[in-house]
Design an enzyme around this catalytic site. Structure first.
Site, short mmCIF file in Angstrom:
data_model
loop_
_atom_site.label_atom_id
_atom_site.label_comp_id
_atom_site.label_asym_id
_atom_site.label_seq_id
_atom_site.Cartn_x
_atom_site.Cartn_y
_atom_site.Cartn_z
N VAL A 183 4.13 -2.30 5.44
CA VAL A 183 3.53 -3.62 6.01
C VAL A 183 3.37 -2.94 7.68
CG1 VAL A 183 4.50 -5.70 7.25
CG2 VAL A 183 4.12 -5.13 4.66
N LYS A 238 1.35 -8.71 2.97
CA LYS A 238 2.36 -8.54 3.89
C LYS A 238 3.17 -9.30 4.38
CE LYS A 238 -1.02 -4.47 5.54
NZ LYS A 238 -2.13 -4.41 5.91
N GLY A 254 -15.32 3.59 9.13
CA GLY A 254 -13.89 3.38 8.37
C GLY A 254 -13.02 2.84 8.69
N GLY A 292 1.48 -0.75 9.01
CA GLY A 292 1.41 1.25 9.04
C GLY A 292 2.88 1.62 9.36
N GLU A 301 -13.43 -1.08 4.27
CA GLU A 301 -13.17 -0.26 2.72
C GLU A 301 -15.24 -0.61 2.34
OE1 GLU A 301 -10.94 0.40 0.42
OE2 GLU A 301 -9.78 0.20 1.93
N LYS A 329 1.76 -2.42 -0.80
CA LYS A 329 1.85 -3.58 -0.45
C LYS A 329 1.91 -4.52 -1.69
CE LYS A 329 -1.81 -2.72 1.37
NZ LYS A 329 -2.05 -1.54 2.28
N THR A 342 -6.57 8.86 0.95
CA THR A 342 -6.38 9.11 2.07
C THR A 342 -4.63 9.22 2.63
OG1 THR A 342 -8.62 7.21 1.95
CG2 THR A 342 -6.75 7.40 4.07
N1 LIG Z 1 -5.26 4.08 3.76
C1 LIG Z 1 -4.54 3.26 4.85
O1 LIG Z 1 -4.79 3.08 5.90
C2 LIG Z 1 -3.61 2.64 4.20
C3 LIG Z 1 -2.26 2.16 5.13
C4 LIG Z 1 -1.61 1.33 4.26
C5 LIG Z 1 -0.79 1.68 3.55
N2 LIG Z 1 -1.29 2.35 1.90
C6 LIG Z 1 -1.43 2.57 0.66
O2 LIG Z 1 -1.03 3.72 0.74
C7 LIG Z 1 -1.06 3.35 -1.12
C8 LIG Z 1 -2.46 4.47 -1.15
O3 LIG Z 1 -3.77 4.15 -0.38
P1 LIG Z 1 -4.74 4.97 -0.29
O4 LIG Z 1 -5.85 4.74 0.68
O5 LIG Z 1 -4.58 6.55 -0.13
O6 LIG Z 1 -5.49 5.00 -1.74
P2 LIG Z 1 -6.97 6.53 -2.28
O7 LIG Z 1 -7.72 6.90 -1.48
O8 LIG Z 1 -7.87 5.48 -3.42
O9 LIG Z 1 -6.07 7.04 -3.32
C9 LIG Z 1 -5.13 7.07 -3.91
C10 LIG Z 1 -4.98 7.66 -4.45
O10 LIG Z 1 -4.67 6.98 -6.57
C11 LIG Z 1 -5.09 8.16 -7.25
N3 LIG Z 1 -4.72 7.03 -8.54
C12 LIG Z 1 -5.27 6.20 -8.58
N4 LIG Z 1 -5.27 5.78 -9.90
C13 LIG Z 1 -4.29 6.72 -10.65
C14 LIG Z 1 -3.46 6.10 -11.68
N5 LIG Z 1 -3.89 5.53 -12.23
N6 LIG Z 1 -3.14 7.32 -11.63
C15 LIG Z 1 -2.87 8.84 -11.39
N7 LIG Z 1 -3.35 8.47 -10.08
C16 LIG Z 1 -3.85 7.50 -9.36
C17 LIG Z 1 -5.91 8.59 -6.90
O11 LIG Z 1 -6.59 9.55 -8.05
P3 LIG Z 1 -7.88 10.72 -7.65
O12 LIG Z 1 -8.17 11.26 -6.57
O13 LIG Z 1 -8.56 10.99 -9.23
O14 LIG Z 1 -8.92 8.75 -7.57
C18 LIG Z 1 -6.23 8.59 -5.04
O15 LIG Z 1 -5.95 10.65 -5.33
C19 LIG Z 1 -1.62 2.21 -1.21
O16 LIG Z 1 -1.14 1.29 -1.97
C20 LIG Z 1 -2.39 1.25 -0.10
O17 LIG Z 1 -2.55 -0.16 0.03
C21 LIG Z 1 -3.19 2.79 2.23
#
Ligand SMILES: NC(=O)c1ccc[n+]([C@@H]2O[C@H](COP(=O)([O-])OP(=O)(O)OC[C@H]3O[C@@H](n4cnc5c(N)ncnc54)[C@H](OP(=O)(O)O)[C@@H]3O)[C@@H](O)[C@H]2O)c1
Length: 407
Positions: free
Chosen positions: A117, A190, A172, A119, A175, A90, A14
């Site tokens: 923290v 956070k 959305g 966003g 989760e 986080k 994402t």
């Molecule tokens: N989503 C939000 O709104 C949001 C907001 C603030 C902070 N965050 C933080 O941002 C970070 C990413 O969140 P996200 O929502 O983008 O997560 P996500 O959609 O689940 O994406 C995770 C990515 O990391 C890859 N990945 C997972 N395990 C891996 C591994 N062992 N080796 C290599 N690549 C790996 C996944 O690969 P695949 O594509 O192959 O599955 C995917 O591309 C997290 O720390 C989250 O807490 C997210």
């Protein structure tokens, strides 16, 4: 031709994919600020890319994998190899922050984590820089957008917890497995990071007490509303008896509290300190593009020496006559046709009335209205004419109305 700044991207979900898109869109506009053109030089996911190759070809690593391992290992290896790191993780920072910050200090690199923290709300930067010398007494935060959305919907629509959660999932905001959010654990992680920065002491996620929102019922919220109170999931970090308390739990707030008006998936953090009284920052707490924007801000900061102001690249015209909604208060003689004459003068300038209240009789009569947005110059032209009407007992009073609610 500007040089290139190579960004190795770990994770393409994402936030990672939104970051790659944003970097490409903004690369040209970053050149005047940094003198370098950033580009993604390699991407690692579970199915593609090699960490060692990405590291070798990068000036900076962005970690957007999430979770503790292998993110921790990659971040440590990147910093030991002399690369700055930007992360939104986080969970990692709230459990291994001290080890990671020590590694960054040892190797003279930056570890930036604004997006971990709240966003896009720049609370990390404010605590680390603007408020670095403030003696912070307390922090309150709404730092989980999922739970704030659920509580907002329970309050607005009388939905049960389960109904509001389902709605959040459909939109959305939650989760498929919402347990980290609704249990308060995400907010606790956070708050551990915020407390570490604000109070300059190690805080581990395990030291943060947390309660979630799963047990709350619409009754709780309706009861609170009757008392003028709103229910929020609040993270608190505060000095207590010479120590520090860090906790997350549902709490009622009076309407005047800065966090009471934070609705939907928004986040907000209030910092209290004797010197500054209170500062509140709020904004979108999550979402791919929003979080990616905070990550890119960190990348740009890591690319430049601090405290530079780039030359402006455009000359935008300064606009003075803008559209605004207005509140208009008129003290009038109580006689027939007053409202019609006022409405006619407003209508001639294209103003339309959103709501109107007539109060009082005789010498105490008032006409109060809120107008839909219109060009300010046209509004004031109407007000000048209204002021000349013979039934006006004093000059009309006008105040702009900001209509946006951001939810
Ligand atoms: N989503 C939000 O709104 C949001 C907001 C603030 C902070 N965050 C933080 O941002 C970070 C990413 O969140 P996200 O929502 O983008 O997560 P996500 O959609 O689940 O994406 C995770 C990515 O990391 C890859 N990945 C997972 N395990 C891996 C591994 N062992 N080796 C290599 N690549 C790996 C996944 O690969 P695949 O594509 O192959 O599955 C995917 O591309 C997290 O720390 C989250 O807490 C997210």
């Amino acid at each position: 031709m500007p040089g290139t700044f190579s960004v190795g991207l770990l994770g393409h979900g994402t936030v990672g994919s939104a970051f790659a898109t944003l970097l490409q869109q903004r690369a040209d506009s970053i050149v005047p600020i940094t003198g370098l053109r950033p580009q993604v030089s390699g991407v690692l996911t579970r199915s593609r890319g090699s960490f060692d190759e990405i590291l070798a070809g990068s000036d900076l690593i962005v970690e957007l994998i999430g979770g503790v391992e292998p993110a921790r290992d990659y971040v440590l290896r990147a910093m030991r190899a002399g690369r700055h790191v930007v992360s939104a993780n986080k969970l990692l920072l709230s459990q291994h922050g001290e080890e990671l910050w020590a590694c960054a200090r040892e190797h003279g690199v930056q570890l930036r984590f604004e997006a971990a923290v709240a966003g896009v709300v720049p609370v990390i930067r404010v605590l680390q820089e603007s408020l670095a010398a403030a003696h912070v007494e307390r922090i309150h935060g709404i730092v989980n957008g999922t739970t704030n959305y659920i509580l907002t919907e329970m309050a607005r629509g009388g939905l049960s917890y389960a109904e509001a959660l389902e709605q959040a999932q459909q939109l959305g905001y939650a989760e498929a497995d919402p347990s980290d959010d609704v249990s308060g654990r995400d907010a606790a992680a956070k708050m551990a990071i915020l407390a570490r920065l604000a109070f300059d002491t190690p805080v581990h996620l395990d030291q943060v007490r947390y309660e979630g929102i799963e047990q709350l019922t619409p009754d709780d919220i309706a009861y609170a509303q009757q008392l003028g109170l709103g229910l929020k999931l609040i993270g608190t970090a505060e000095r207590v008896d010479g120590g520090l308390s860090v906790r997350v739990h549902p709490a009622f707030l009076y309407g005047g509290h800065p966090l009471a008006s934070v609705h939907g998936p928004f986040n907000a953090v209030t910092v209290e300190s004797g010197a500054i009284t209170e500062i509140t920052m709020s904004g979108p707490g999550a979402g791919g593009p929003q979080t990616a924007s905070a990550v890119l801000g960190d990348v740009i900061s890591a690319m430049i020496p601090p405290a530079t102001t780039a030359e402006t690249s455009q000359r935008l015209e300064i606009v003075n006559d803008v559209d605004s909604a207005f509140y208009l208060h008129m003290e009038v003689a109580d006689r027939p046709g007053v409202l019609a004459q006022v409405a006619e003068l407003l209508g001639m300038q294209g103003a339309s009335i959103k709501s109107v209240v007539q109060r009082g009789l005789g010498d105490n009569a008032s006409l109060v209205m809120v107008l839909h947005p219109l060009r300010e110059s046209r509004f004031y032209a109407a007000v000048r004419l209204i002021g000349q009407l013979d039934f006006m007992r004093s000059a009309p009073r006008a105040i702009r109305v900001i209509e946006e609610e951001f939810t």
